[in-house]
Design a protein around this motif. Sequence first.
Motif, PDB file in Angstrom:
ATOM      1  N   UNK A  62      -2.794  12.214 -36.616  1.00  0.00           N
ATOM      2  CA  UNK A  62      -2.779  11.711 -35.052  1.00  0.00           C
ATOM      3  C   UNK A  62      -4.097  11.801 -34.597  1.00  0.00           C
ATOM      4  N   UNK A  63      -4.638  10.423 -33.920  1.00  0.00           N
ATOM      5  CA  UNK A  63      -6.087  10.482 -33.535  1.00  0.00           C
ATOM      6  C   UNK A  63      -5.971  10.339 -31.895  1.00  0.00           C
ATOM      7  N   UNK A  64      -7.251  10.721 -31.486  1.00  0.00           N
ATOM      8  CA  UNK A  64      -7.361  10.263 -30.043  1.00  0.00           C
ATOM      9  C   UNK A  64      -8.475   9.141 -29.879  1.00  0.00           C
ATOM     10  N   UNK A  65      -7.349   7.956 -29.452  1.00  0.00           N
ATOM     11  CA  UNK A  65      -7.853   6.756 -29.632  1.00  0.00           C
ATOM     12  C   UNK A  65      -8.455   6.369 -28.307  1.00  0.00           C
ATOM     13  N   UNK A  66      -9.609   5.600 -28.043  1.00  0.00           N
ATOM     14  CA  UNK A  66     -10.254   5.120 -26.470  1.00  0.00           C
ATOM     15  C   UNK A  66      -9.175   4.105 -26.000  1.00  0.00           C
ATOM     16  N   UNK A  67      -8.733   4.384 -24.831  1.00  0.00           N
ATOM     17  CA  UNK A  67      -7.954   3.551 -23.999  1.00  0.00           C
ATOM     18  C   UNK A  67      -8.571   2.017 -24.141  1.00  0.00           C
ATOM     19  N   UNK A  68     -10.057   2.044 -23.974  1.00  0.00           N
ATOM     20  CA  UNK A  68     -10.275   0.862 -23.753  1.00  0.00           C
ATOM     21  C   UNK A  68     -10.391  -0.121 -24.862  1.00  0.00           C
ATOM     22  N   UNK A  69     -10.172   0.244 -26.026  1.00  0.00           N
ATOM     23  CA  UNK A  69     -10.072  -0.455 -27.195  1.00  0.00           C
ATOM     24  C   UNK A  69      -8.522  -0.936 -27.602  1.00  0.00           C
ATOM     25  N   UNK A  70      -7.643  -0.637 -26.872  1.00  0.00           N
ATOM     26  CA  UNK A  70      -6.395  -0.836 -27.095  1.00  0.00           C
ATOM     27  C   UNK A  70      -5.834  -2.105 -26.572  1.00  0.00           C
ATOM     28  N   UNK A  71      -5.287  -3.085 -27.187  1.00  0.00           N
ATOM     29  CA  UNK A  71      -4.758  -4.432 -26.466  1.00  0.00           C
ATOM     30  C   UNK A  71      -3.459  -4.175 -26.390  1.00  0.00           C
ATOM     31  N   UNK A  72      -2.862  -4.464 -25.358  1.00  0.00           N
ATOM     32  CA  UNK A  72      -1.306  -4.479 -25.016  1.00  0.00           C
ATOM     33  C   UNK A  72      -1.104  -5.836 -24.587  1.00  0.00           C
ATOM     34  N   UNK A 119       2.356  -2.070 -28.917  1.00  0.00           N
ATOM     35  CA  UNK A 119       3.540  -2.741 -28.160  1.00  0.00           C
ATOM     36  C   UNK A 119       4.703  -1.664 -27.734  1.00  0.00           C
ATOM     37  N   UNK A 120       4.690  -0.552 -27.999  1.00  0.00           N
ATOM     38  CA  UNK A 120       5.588   0.495 -27.541  1.00  0.00           C
ATOM     39  C   UNK A 120       4.960   1.330 -26.910  1.00  0.00           C
ATOM     40  N   UNK A 121       5.696   2.533 -26.440  1.00  0.00           N
ATOM     41  CA  UNK A 121       4.838   3.739 -25.657  1.00  0.00           C
ATOM     42  C   UNK A 121       4.469   3.121 -24.204  1.00  0.00           C
ATOM     43  N   UNK A 122       5.002   2.157 -23.743  1.00  0.00           N
ATOM     44  CA  UNK A 122       4.243   1.757 -22.439  1.00  0.00           C
ATOM     45  C   UNK A 122       4.368   2.675 -21.414  1.00  0.00           C
ATOM     46  N   UNK A 123       5.251   3.478 -21.326  1.00  0.00           N
ATOM     47  CA  UNK A 123       5.187   4.589 -20.190  1.00  0.00           C
ATOM     48  C   UNK A 123       4.061   5.830 -20.424  1.00  0.00           C
ATOM     49  N   UNK A 124       3.754   6.034 -21.770  1.00  0.00           N
ATOM     50  CA  UNK A 124       2.782   7.120 -22.055  1.00  0.00           C
ATOM     51  C   UNK A 124       1.658   6.316 -21.702  1.00  0.00           C
ATOM     52  N   UNK A 125       1.317   5.145 -22.272  1.00  0.00           N
ATOM     53  CA  UNK A 125       0.041   4.355 -22.194  1.00  0.00           C
ATOM     54  C   UNK A 125      -0.314   4.237 -20.530  1.00  0.00           C
ATOM     55  N   UNK A 126       0.706   3.961 -19.615  1.00  0.00           N
ATOM     56  CA  UNK A 126       0.547   3.716 -18.255  1.00  0.00           C
ATOM     57  C   UNK A 126       0.243   5.150 -17.496  1.00  0.00           C
ATOM     58  N   UNK A 127       0.879   6.373 -18.094  1.00  0.00           N
ATOM     59  CA  UNK A 127       0.650   7.755 -17.443  1.00  0.00           C
ATOM     60  C   UNK A 127      -0.760   7.981 -17.741  1.00  0.00           C
ATOM     61  N   UNK A 128      -1.382   7.703 -19.134  1.00  0.00           N
ATOM     62  CA  UNK A 128      -2.555   7.940 -19.406  1.00  0.00           C
ATOM     63  C   UNK A 128      -3.623   7.099 -18.547  1.00  0.00           C
TER      64      UNK A 128
END
Length: 161
Positions: A62-72, A119-128
């Motif tokens: 498991x990695x801590x990925x910067x939110x800024x590099x993730x494309x949704x 593409x998944x984890x939209x609620x987790x992504x939005x919470x972060x």
Amino acid sequence: MNFIKQFALQASGRIAAPPSGQKLWATQQQQQVVIKSSTHSGNGKHMASLDNSVHSAGIEEVHNVPMSVIKRPIPSVLDEMKVQSLMATIDAETDADKVPPVDILWITGSEGGNYYFSFGGCHRFEAHKRLNRETIKAKLVRSTLGDLYHYMGSSAPKYLA
């Protein structure tokens, strides 16, 4: 639901498919035994469970990925109560580990650049995102442009540098 769980376990390789001619489902009691036995191996090591996605079931890192590099690229449809609940859980430092990592498709471009799609984890992504977190826990799933095409169809980029 047990019928669907049985297929998920078979598809992920956590149980073998039955020989032809045998039933593809189990009773609830049999299903619980299968789930318990697929969660821990005989050596005490934690194995994949139904909490993992089909993509990341074999990935433990498991990695801590910067939110800024993730494309949704696909807009999320959110349940506000779920987002609020996740925000409370993530904000409580003792409970943050209870939130599972998101899956991120990791594609290496033709000239070596790294691209991260979720593409998944939209609620987790939005919470972060709402908590202004710089990173999110994620499992990186090695992927290709062909994999991306399955999610995005003709909207998928034809070329990544």
